[in-house]
Design a protein around this motif. Structure first.
Motif, PDB file in Angstrom:
ATOM      1  N   UNK A 109       0.821  -1.213   0.000  1.00 29.52           N
ATOM      2  CA  UNK A 109       0.000   0.000   0.000  1.00 29.52           C
ATOM      3  C   UNK A 109       0.854   1.262   0.000  1.00 29.52           C
ATOM      4  N   UNK A 110       1.944   1.236   0.774  1.00 24.06           N
ATOM      5  CA  UNK A 110       2.802   2.417   0.882  1.00 24.06           C
ATOM      6  C   UNK A 110       3.726   2.584  -0.320  1.00 24.06           C
ATOM      7  N   UNK A 111       3.946   1.490  -1.054  1.00 22.99           N
ATOM      8  CA  UNK A 111       4.876   1.522  -2.189  1.00 22.99           C
ATOM      9  C   UNK A 111       4.195   0.955  -3.436  1.00 22.99           C
ATOM     10  N   UNK A 112       3.147   1.615  -3.905  1.00 21.45           N
ATOM     11  CA  UNK A 112       2.349   1.038  -4.997  1.00 21.45           C
ATOM     12  C   UNK A 112       3.094   0.903  -6.321  1.00 21.45           C
ATOM     13  N   UNK A 113       4.141   1.701  -6.535  1.00 18.34           N
ATOM     14  CA  UNK A 113       4.859   1.633  -7.805  1.00 18.34           C
ATOM     15  C   UNK A 113       6.165   0.847  -7.714  1.00 18.34           C
ATOM     16  N   UNK A 114       6.464   0.305  -6.528  1.00 18.65           N
ATOM     17  CA  UNK A 114       7.696  -0.476  -6.360  1.00 18.65           C
ATOM     18  C   UNK A 114       7.524  -1.841  -7.018  1.00 18.65           C
ATOM     19  N   UNK A 115       8.597  -2.395  -7.559  1.00 23.57           N
ATOM     20  CA  UNK A 115       8.501  -3.684  -8.244  1.00 23.57           C
ATOM     21  C   UNK A 115       8.313  -4.834  -7.260  1.00 23.57           C
TER      22      UNK A 115
END
Length: 207
Positions: A109-115
């Motif tokens: 949720x906090x890192x939606x664009x992280x792989x």
């Protein structure tokens, strides 16, 4: 009999002076002379000169502008330096699984664009609960979130992280790592401390 008591008292006094006074003074003096900063606890300071923690003890960073460290089971709320320990949950523990699942959900949720996948270090607590370091890939994985929160390019955040990767000790011991507190101080130094954040989530002596 009296002679034996005197000899015993003398031996006790000499031992007390040697091991209880001279030896501690010698080792403390040598440590201060050769490794003064480390002997004092490897304290880290911000740009204002305030002590904000120790490079040897992990702490919580909840703000999106900072790199987050490993989960902690030390103390009630984690990262308690007076209660260093792991959770002691076994591999089949439901509580351990629930905690990991919750961390995966939060990180997603906090890192939606992280792989994907999420690096293991971000969902597994250390045995001490106070590990101050992260593998480089676990820090770099958080770069998109940090860049967005600081309104800078991801490449600039990655460059700061890369510059703080520490190699293996003596070239072959351990693994490459980044110190989370040092890295977060460097991020503030490079990009400034966001003024809109509450004090409790900045590197300002509180967590």
């Amino acid at each position: 009999m009296r002679r034996e008591i005197v000899i015993a008292l003398r031996a006790t006094l000499v031992t007390l002076i040697l091991t209880g006074l001279l030896y501690p003074l010698a080792t403390t003096g040598a440590a201060q002379l050769m490794f003064g900063e480390r002997a004092d606890g490897s304290l880290a300071r911000n740009e204002a000169g305030q002590v904000v923690g120790s490079e040897l003890i992990g702490q919580a960073f909840a703000s999106p502008v900072y790199v987050q460290g490993r989960p902690s089971a030390a103390g009630t709320n984690g990262y308690d330096a007076t209660s260093s320990s792991g959770s002691n949950y076994g591999t089949t523990s439901k509580k351990l699984r629930d905690r990991a699942v919750a961390d995966v959900a939060r990180l997603g949720k906090e890192n939606p664009t992280a792989p994907l996948p999420i690096p293991d270090a971000l969902v597994t607590a250390s045995a001490s609960g106070l590990d101050p370091d992260l593998p480089p890939d676990a820090a770099l994985w958080q770069a998109p979130r940090i860049a967005k929160a600081r309104n800078v390019t991801e490449d600039r955040v990655r460059a700061v992280i890369d510059n703080h990767v520490q190699g293996r000790d003596l070239g072959f011991l351990g693994e490459p790592r980044v110190n989370v507190l040092e890295l977060n101080l460097a991020l503030d130094q490079q990009f400034g401390r966001p003024p809109t954040l509450p004090t409790s989530s900045t590197v300002a002596g509180t967590r």
